[in-house]
Design a protein around this motif. Structure first.
Motif, mmCIF file in Angstrom:
data_model
loop_
_atom_site.group_PDB
_atom_site.id
_atom_site.type_symbol
_atom_site.label_atom_id
_atom_site.label_comp_id
_atom_site.label_asym_id
_atom_site.label_seq_id
_atom_site.Cartn_x
_atom_site.Cartn_y
_atom_site.Cartn_z
ATOM 1 N N PRO A 102 0.817 -1.229 0.000
ATOM 2 C CA PRO A 102 0.000 0.000 0.000
ATOM 3 C C PRO A 102 0.846 1.273 0.000
ATOM 4 O O PRO A 102 1.074 1.880 1.042
ATOM 5 C CB PRO A 102 -0.820 -0.132 1.285
ATOM 6 C CG PRO A 102 0.079 -0.914 2.202
ATOM 7 C CD PRO A 102 0.849 -1.867 1.324
ATOM 8 N N THR A 103 1.319 1.660 -1.162
ATOM 9 C CA THR A 103 2.115 2.880 -1.310
ATOM 10 C C THR A 103 1.320 3.908 -2.118
ATOM 11 O O THR A 103 0.382 3.556 -2.840
ATOM 12 C CB THR A 103 3.425 2.584 -2.052
ATOM 13 O OG1 THR A 103 3.128 2.189 -3.404
ATOM 14 C CG2 THR A 103 4.192 1.469 -1.360
ATOM 15 N N PRO A 104 1.694 5.184 -2.030
ATOM 16 C CA PRO A 104 0.988 6.206 -2.834
ATOM 17 C C PRO A 104 1.045 5.915 -4.332
ATOM 18 O O PRO A 104 0.050 6.126 -5.034
ATOM 19 C CB PRO A 104 1.736 7.498 -2.488
ATOM 20 C CG PRO A 104 2.294 7.255 -1.130
ATOM 21 C CD PRO A 104 2.662 5.798 -1.098
ATOM 22 N N GLU A 105 2.188 5.438 -4.812
ATOM 23 C CA GLU A 105 2.313 5.133 -6.234
ATOM 24 C C GLU A 105 1.361 4.016 -6.651
ATOM 25 O O GLU A 105 0.685 4.101 -7.691
ATOM 26 C CB GLU A 105 3.756 4.735 -6.569
ATOM 27 C CG GLU A 105 4.779 5.849 -6.396
ATOM 28 C CD GLU A 105 5.153 6.086 -4.937
ATOM 29 O OE1 GLU A 105 4.815 5.218 -4.081
ATOM 30 O OE2 GLU A 105 5.754 7.142 -4.644
ATOM 31 N N LEU A 121 -5.155 11.929 -2.110
ATOM 32 C CA LEU A 121 -3.973 11.477 -2.844
ATOM 33 C C LEU A 121 -2.778 12.397 -2.589
ATOM 34 O O LEU A 121 -1.653 11.917 -2.356
ATOM 35 C CB LEU A 121 -4.287 11.434 -4.346
ATOM 36 C CG LEU A 121 -5.052 10.227 -4.861
ATOM 37 C CD1 LEU A 121 -5.519 10.469 -6.295
ATOM 38 C CD2 LEU A 121 -4.185 8.982 -4.796
ATOM 39 N N ASN A 122 -3.034 13.682 -2.614
ATOM 40 C CA ASN A 122 -1.952 14.634 -2.371
ATOM 41 C C ASN A 122 -1.392 14.477 -0.961
ATOM 42 O O ASN A 122 -0.164 14.531 -0.756
ATOM 43 C CB ASN A 122 -2.458 16.064 -2.593
ATOM 44 C CG ASN A 122 -2.842 16.323 -4.037
ATOM 45 O OD1 ASN A 122 -2.317 15.703 -4.950
ATOM 46 N ND2 ASN A 122 -3.771 17.261 -4.242
ATOM 47 N N SER A 123 -2.260 14.293 0.010
ATOM 48 C CA SER A 123 -1.802 14.124 1.391
ATOM 49 C C SER A 123 -1.041 12.812 1.561
ATOM 50 O O SER A 123 -0.026 12.763 2.281
ATOM 51 C CB SER A 123 -3.006 14.151 2.341
ATOM 52 O OG SER A 123 -3.677 15.387 2.287
ATOM 53 N N PHE A 124 -1.512 11.773 0.924
ATOM 54 C CA PHE A 124 -0.851 10.465 1.010
ATOM 55 C C PHE A 124 0.547 10.532 0.378
ATOM 56 O O PHE A 124 1.513 9.979 0.913
ATOM 57 C CB PHE A 124 -1.712 9.426 0.309
ATOM 58 C CG PHE A 124 -1.300 7.993 0.571
ATOM 59 C CD1 PHE A 124 -0.424 7.660 1.609
ATOM 60 C CD2 PHE A 124 -1.789 6.977 -0.222
ATOM 61 C CE1 PHE A 124 -0.050 6.340 1.850
ATOM 62 C CE2 PHE A 124 -1.431 5.649 0.001
ATOM 63 C CZ PHE A 124 -0.549 5.338 1.038
ATOM 64 N N GLU A 125 0.670 11.221 -0.752
ATOM 65 C CA GLU A 125 1.972 11.353 -1.407
ATOM 66 C C GLU A 125 2.945 12.144 -0.529
ATOM 67 O O GLU A 125 4.157 11.871 -0.522
ATOM 68 C CB GLU A 125 1.802 12.042 -2.759
ATOM 69 C CG GLU A 125 1.126 11.163 -3.804
ATOM 70 C CD GLU A 125 0.887 11.903 -5.107
ATOM 71 O OE1 GLU A 125 1.027 13.151 -5.119
ATOM 72 O OE2 GLU A 125 0.559 11.238 -6.104
ATOM 73 N N ALA A 126 2.420 13.112 0.208
ATOM 74 C CA ALA A 126 3.276 13.913 1.080
ATOM 75 C C ALA A 126 3.657 13.161 2.355
ATOM 76 O O ALA A 126 4.666 13.491 3.001
ATOM 77 C CB ALA A 126 2.573 15.223 1.441
ATOM 78 N N ASN A 127 2.854 12.156 2.715
ATOM 79 C CA ASN A 127 3.111 11.382 3.947
ATOM 80 C C ASN A 127 2.974 9.892 3.652
ATOM 81 O O ASN A 127 2.054 9.217 4.149
ATOM 82 C CB ASN A 127 2.122 11.793 5.040
ATOM 83 C CG ASN A 127 2.167 13.274 5.348
ATOM 84 O OD1 ASN A 127 2.981 13.739 6.130
ATOM 85 N ND2 ASN A 127 1.264 14.025 4.701
#
Length: 259
Positions: free
Chosen positions: A118-121, A142-148
């Motif tokens: 379970p990664t942002p990518e 999505l933006n928050s997940f990519e940042a964290n």
């Protein structure tokens, strides 16, 4: 004025009565579920044919039955028409379930793959490949997940979205007499190919064989290239037409001169 034949009248009454008592609980229990769903029951292969999701849905199907059904029943007789109607409806359901199994199996593979990584990518890839219509709604996440990317809260939320999406897809029931109705339309086109029908929009005459050809081509195109937001069971329509073609041709081969 449309003259109702005996079996067409009974089918019409059954569909209307079922529509009047249909609610979400009835559709969930008797609509046709994916074989990968815990809610699938064999009886749904039959019961889904008498349920509809709305007034427009049942109206369009019953109009098709009323326009084309009586002539077929008049030619074949009631017993053969009943067999034909059920045969095409069940055939439509079988093709739908086969295509649905293929699609749901691939979706489940993607779900399992994301659960293991379970990664942002990977979450972005899952959304792009399987849930593109949800992108705008979850873009802030999505933006928050990519940042964290390592934040457990975002990981769990992404897993929750994937699991919820899977359950919504696999447990979505299919209802309607459309498969059998498209079978009726196909049979009419085969038996009365040069009969002229008047379209509603635009009000021009068209021969039955061309109408069937158009319907078939449209459903194949829509089934293969349909958008994610399209909830129409195109392959059930194709199945109804396919099984109707097979049965009419088989009956025709059993006699020197067909109808």
């Amino acid at each position: 004025m449309i003259s109702l034949s005996p079996v067409v009248r009974v089918i019409l009454i059954l569909n209307v009565l079922a529509f009047l008592v249909t609610g979400s609980a009835v559709i969930n229990q008797f609509g046709l579920h994916s074989v990968l769903s815990d809610d699938f029951r064999p009886v749904q292969l039959l019961t889904h044919m008498f349920l509809h999701g709305g007034l427009g849905h049942i109206f369009s199907n019953m109009i098709g039955l009323l326009v084309f059904g009586p002539m077929l029943e008049g030619v074949w007789g009631s017993r053969r028409f009943v067999f034909f109607y059920l045969f095409t409806g069940l055939g439509a359901a079988a093709l739908y379930l086969g295509v649905n199994y293929y699609e749901m199996s691939h979706l489940l593979e993607a779900v399992d793959a994301y659960r293991s990584a379970p990664t942002p990518e990977n979450f972005m890839s899952f959304i792009t490949d399987h849930a593109g219509s949800s992108y705008d709604r979850i873009e802030p996440f999505l933006n928050s997940f990519e940042a964290n990317p390592r934040d457990p809260r975002f990981i769990q939320e992404s897993l929750g979205f994937v699991n919820t999406y899977w359950l919504a897809q696999v447990n979505e029931p299919m209802v309607g007499a459309s498969g059998a109705i498209f079978g009726v339309i196909m049979a009419f086109g085969l038996l009365f190919p040069n009969t002229e029908l008047i379209l509603l929009f635009p009000p021009i005459p068209v021969k039955a064989k061309y109408m069937v050809l158009f319907y078939g081509a449209y459903e194949i195109y829509s089934g293969v290239y349909r958008a994610q937001a399209d909830n129409v069971a195109h392959f059930a329509h194709i199945g109804g037409m396919l099984f109707a073609f097979i049965l009419v041709k088989y009956w025709g081969s059993q006699r020197k001169k067909f109808y």
